[in-house]
Design a protein around this motif. Structure first.
Motif, PDB file in Angstrom:
ATOM      1  N   TYR A 138     -50.709 -28.470  74.309  1.00  0.00           N
ATOM      2  CA  TYR A 138     -51.454 -29.694  74.622  1.00  0.00           C
ATOM      3  C   TYR A 138     -50.561 -30.907  74.428  1.00  0.00           C
ATOM      4  O   TYR A 138     -49.631 -30.903  73.621  1.00  0.00           O
ATOM      5  N   ASP A 139     -50.850 -31.962  75.192  1.00  0.00           N
ATOM      6  CA  ASP A 139     -50.082 -33.198  75.076  1.00  0.00           C
ATOM      7  C   ASP A 139     -51.008 -34.371  75.337  1.00  0.00           C
ATOM      8  O   ASP A 139     -52.176 -34.187  75.688  1.00  0.00           O
ATOM      9  N   HIS A 140     -50.469 -35.580  75.191  1.00  0.00           N
ATOM     10  CA  HIS A 140     -51.285 -36.776  75.388  1.00  0.00           C
ATOM     11  C   HIS A 140     -50.498 -37.866  76.106  1.00  0.00           C
ATOM     12  O   HIS A 140     -50.700 -39.051  75.871  1.00  0.00           O
ATOM     13  N   MET A 141     -49.629 -37.457  77.000  1.00  0.00           N
ATOM     14  CA  MET A 141     -48.826 -38.424  77.756  1.00  0.00           C
ATOM     15  C   MET A 141     -49.654 -39.120  78.834  1.00  0.00           C
ATOM     16  O   MET A 141     -49.459 -40.283  79.115  1.00  0.00           O
ATOM     17  N   GLU A 142     -50.572 -38.392  79.428  1.00  0.00           N
ATOM     18  CA  GLU A 142     -51.460 -38.950  80.450  1.00  0.00           C
ATOM     19  C   GLU A 142     -52.831 -39.198  79.825  1.00  0.00           C
ATOM     20  O   GLU A 142     -53.230 -38.512  78.882  1.00  0.00           O
ATOM     21  N   GLU A 143     -53.570 -40.157  80.378  1.00  0.00           N
ATOM     22  CA  GLU A 143     -54.877 -40.524  79.837  1.00  0.00           C
ATOM     23  C   GLU A 143     -55.827 -39.328  79.755  1.00  0.00           C
ATOM     24  O   GLU A 143     -56.499 -39.128  78.741  1.00  0.00           O
ATOM     25  N   GLU A 144     -55.876 -38.517  80.802  1.00  0.00           N
ATOM     26  CA  GLU A 144     -56.764 -37.357  80.810  1.00  0.00           C
ATOM     27  C   GLU A 144     -56.389 -36.374  79.701  1.00  0.00           C
ATOM     28  O   GLU A 144     -57.252 -35.833  79.014  1.00  0.00           O
ATOM     29  N   GLU A 145     -55.081 -36.146  79.518  1.00  0.00           N
ATOM     30  CA  GLU A 145     -54.607 -35.262  78.450  1.00  0.00           C
ATOM     31  C   GLU A 145     -54.994 -35.819  77.077  1.00  0.00           C
ATOM     32  O   GLU A 145     -55.406 -35.071  76.188  1.00  0.00           O
ATOM     33  N   ARG A 146     -54.836 -37.120  76.925  1.00  0.00           N
ATOM     34  CA  ARG A 146     -55.156 -37.774  75.647  1.00  0.00           C
ATOM     35  C   ARG A 146     -56.627 -37.564  75.298  1.00  0.00           C
ATOM     36  O   ARG A 146     -56.969 -37.220  74.164  1.00  0.00           O
ATOM     37  N   LEU A 147     -57.502 -37.745  76.278  1.00  0.00           N
ATOM     38  CA  LEU A 147     -58.933 -37.586  76.038  1.00  0.00           C
ATOM     39  C   LEU A 147     -59.275 -36.142  75.657  1.00  0.00           C
ATOM     40  O   LEU A 147     -60.099 -35.914  74.766  1.00  0.00           O
ATOM     41  N   VAL A 148     -58.650 -35.174  76.320  1.00  0.00           N
ATOM     42  CA  VAL A 148     -58.869 -33.761  75.996  1.00  0.00           C
ATOM     43  C   VAL A 148     -58.416 -33.479  74.571  1.00  0.00           C
ATOM     44  O   VAL A 148     -59.133 -32.851  73.780  1.00  0.00           O
ATOM     45  N   MET A 149     -57.233 -33.953  74.210  1.00  0.00           N
ATOM     46  CA  MET A 149     -56.711 -33.714  72.860  1.00  0.00           C
ATOM     47  C   MET A 149     -57.596 -34.361  71.808  1.00  0.00           C
ATOM     48  O   MET A 149     -57.880 -33.754  70.773  1.00  0.00           O
ATOM     49  N   GLU A 150     -58.003 -35.598  72.057  1.00  0.00           N
ATOM     50  CA  GLU A 150     -58.843 -36.295  71.080  1.00  0.00           C
ATOM     51  C   GLU A 150     -60.156 -35.547  70.859  1.00  0.00           C
ATOM     52  O   GLU A 150     -60.615 -35.416  69.727  1.00  0.00           O
ATOM     53  N   GLN A 151     -60.749 -35.049  71.932  1.00  0.00           N
ATOM     54  CA  GLN A 151     -61.996 -34.300  71.804  1.00  0.00           C
ATOM     55  C   GLN A 151     -61.776 -33.021  70.998  1.00  0.00           C
ATOM     56  O   GLN A 151     -62.564 -32.688  70.111  1.00  0.00           O
ATOM     57  N   LYS A 152     -60.709 -32.309  71.303  1.00  0.00           N
ATOM     58  CA  LYS A 152     -60.424 -31.063  70.591  1.00  0.00           C
ATOM     59  C   LYS A 152     -60.163 -31.332  69.110  1.00  0.00           C
ATOM     60  O   LYS A 152     -60.666 -30.598  68.246  1.00  0.00           O
ATOM     61  N   GLN A 153     -59.390 -32.374  68.800  1.00  0.00           N
ATOM     62  CA  GLN A 153     -59.113 -32.721  67.402  1.00  0.00           C
ATOM     63  C   GLN A 153     -60.417 -33.005  66.663  1.00  0.00           C
ATOM     64  O   GLN A 153     -60.632 -32.514  65.555  1.00  0.00           O
ATOM     65  N   ARG A 154     -61.266 -33.804  67.277  1.00  0.00           N
ATOM     66  CA  ARG A 154     -62.545 -34.179  66.663  1.00  0.00           C
ATOM     67  C   ARG A 154     -63.394 -32.931  66.412  1.00  0.00           C
ATOM     68  O   ARG A 154     -63.953 -32.746  65.325  1.00  0.00           O
ATOM     69  N   GLU A 155     -63.485 -32.062  67.410  1.00  0.00           N
ATOM     70  CA  GLU A 155     -64.311 -30.862  67.279  1.00  0.00           C
ATOM     71  C   GLU A 155     -63.755 -29.884  66.245  1.00  0.00           C
ATOM     72  O   GLU A 155     -64.520 -29.248  65.516  1.00  0.00           O
ATOM     73  N   ILE A 156     -62.449 -29.751  66.165  1.00  0.00           N
ATOM     74  CA  ILE A 156     -61.835 -28.885  65.148  1.00  0.00           C
ATOM     75  C   ILE A 156     -62.205 -29.382  63.756  1.00  0.00           C
ATOM     76  O   ILE A 156     -62.655 -28.615  62.900  1.00  0.00           O
ATOM     77  N   LEU A 157     -62.042 -30.667  63.523  1.00  0.00           N
ATOM     78  CA  LEU A 157     -62.321 -31.214  62.198  1.00  0.00           C
ATOM     79  C   LEU A 157     -63.819 -31.182  61.889  1.00  0.00           C
ATOM     80  O   LEU A 157     -64.210 -30.927  60.737  1.00  0.00           O
ATOM     81  N   GLU A 158     -64.663 -31.401  62.885  1.00  0.00           N
ATOM     82  CA  GLU A 158     -66.110 -31.301  62.661  1.00  0.00           C
ATOM     83  C   GLU A 158     -66.486 -29.871  62.281  1.00  0.00           C
ATOM     84  O   GLU A 158     -67.283 -29.659  61.359  1.00  0.00           O
ATOM     85  N   LYS A 159     -65.917 -28.906  62.982  1.00  0.00           N
ATOM     86  CA  LYS A 159     -66.222 -27.499  62.685  1.00  0.00           C
ATOM     87  C   LYS A 159     -65.789 -27.139  61.263  1.00  0.00           C
ATOM     88  O   LYS A 159     -66.455 -26.358  60.591  1.00  0.00           O
ATOM     89  N   LEU A 160     -64.686 -27.730  60.801  1.00  0.00           N
ATOM     90  CA  LEU A 160     -64.195 -27.487  59.450  1.00  0.00           C
ATOM     91  C   LEU A 160     -64.878 -28.378  58.413  1.00  0.00           C
ATOM     92  O   LEU A 160     -64.584 -28.280  57.221  1.00  0.00           O
ATOM     93  N   GLU A 161     -65.757 -29.266  58.900  1.00  0.00           N
ATOM     94  CA  GLU A 161     -66.461 -30.226  58.046  1.00  0.00           C
ATOM     95  C   GLU A 161     -65.497 -31.117  57.272  1.00  0.00           C
ATOM     96  O   GLU A 161     -65.678 -31.402  56.088  1.00  0.00           O
ATOM     97  N   ILE A 162     -64.446 -31.548  57.962  1.00  0.00           N
ATOM     98  CA  ILE A 162     -63.507 -32.527  57.420  1.00  0.00           C
ATOM     99  C   ILE A 162     -63.749 -33.804  58.196  1.00  0.00           C
ATOM    100  O   ILE A 162     -63.194 -34.017  59.281  1.00  0.00           O
ATOM    101  N   LEU A 163     -64.602 -34.641  57.648  1.00  0.00           N
ATOM    102  CA  LEU A 163     -65.122 -35.794  58.386  1.00  0.00           C
ATOM    103  C   LEU A 163     -64.552 -37.093  57.841  1.00  0.00           C
ATOM    104  O   LEU A 163     -64.040 -37.175  56.740  1.00  0.00           O
ATOM    105  N   ARG A 164     -64.732 -38.154  58.647  1.00  0.00           N
ATOM    106  CA  ARG A 164     -64.292 -39.490  58.239  1.00  0.00           C
ATOM    107  C   ARG A 164     -65.099 -39.981  57.072  1.00  0.00           C
ATOM    108  O   ARG A 164     -66.206 -39.688  56.864  1.00  0.00           O
TER     109      ARG A 164
END
Length: 164
Positions: A138-164
């Motif tokens: 995964y990468d975040h050089m393009e806007e679409e890639e960035r949005l995909v990565m951000e969503q995946k990061q958020r969902e991974i941390l939510e699943k692990l219950e590591i929240l803000r």
């Protein structure tokens, strides 16, 4: 799953760094559906050392929070199908898929946790999740890639219950 953990520098993060790293790496790989047991090398270092690496490998003359050094080139991010005929991608002793290296600045973890108003644990886990995604194509050089990565990061941390 194996996380080879190394730490340098006098500063210590106020978390169980190895345990969190193992939890997040495993959680991220489960989330993206990695079908193999895998290994990752993780180095926690200081701004001065990560600055040197950032300059050497990316020609960027400043410290950064995290560097990712993937061992594999993916045609499609998160698609591991090409590895079926790629014996050299696996550690001959353990049989684990060698994903690559992660380097994290401990100073940046603490500064960014304060800047973003969350715990050092959450910032550290975020950087690991971010880097594991890079190690899996995964990468975040393009806007679409960035949005995909951000969503995946958020969902991974939510699943692990590591929240803000």
């Amino acid at each position: 799953m194996t996380v080879y953990f190394e730490e340098e520098g006098a500063l210590t993060l106020p978390v169980n760094a190895k345990e969190i790293a193992e939890e997040v790496v495993e959680g991220a790989l489960d989330y993206i559906g990695c079908p193999y047991e895998a290994e990752v090398n993780l180095l926690l270092t200081m701004n001065e050392q990560i600055h040197e690496m950032n300059l050497e490998f990316r020609e960027i003359d400043r410290p950064t929070d995290v560097l990712s050094f993937p061992m594999l080139d993916y045609e499609e991010a998160g698609n591991f199908d090409f590895l079926e005929d790629c014996a050299e991608a696996f550690d001959p002793e353990s049989g684990e898929l060698v994903l690559g290296d992660i380097v994290i600045s401990k100073e940046k973890v603490l500064a960014q946790a304060e800047e973003y108003g969350h715990s050092p644990r959450r910032e550290y886990a975020f950087l690991i999740a971010h880097s594991v995604l890079h190690l899996c194509g995964y990468d975040h050089m393009e806007e679409e890639e960035r949005l995909v990565m951000e969503q995946k990061q958020r969902e991974i941390l939510e699943k692990l219950e590591i929240l803000r």
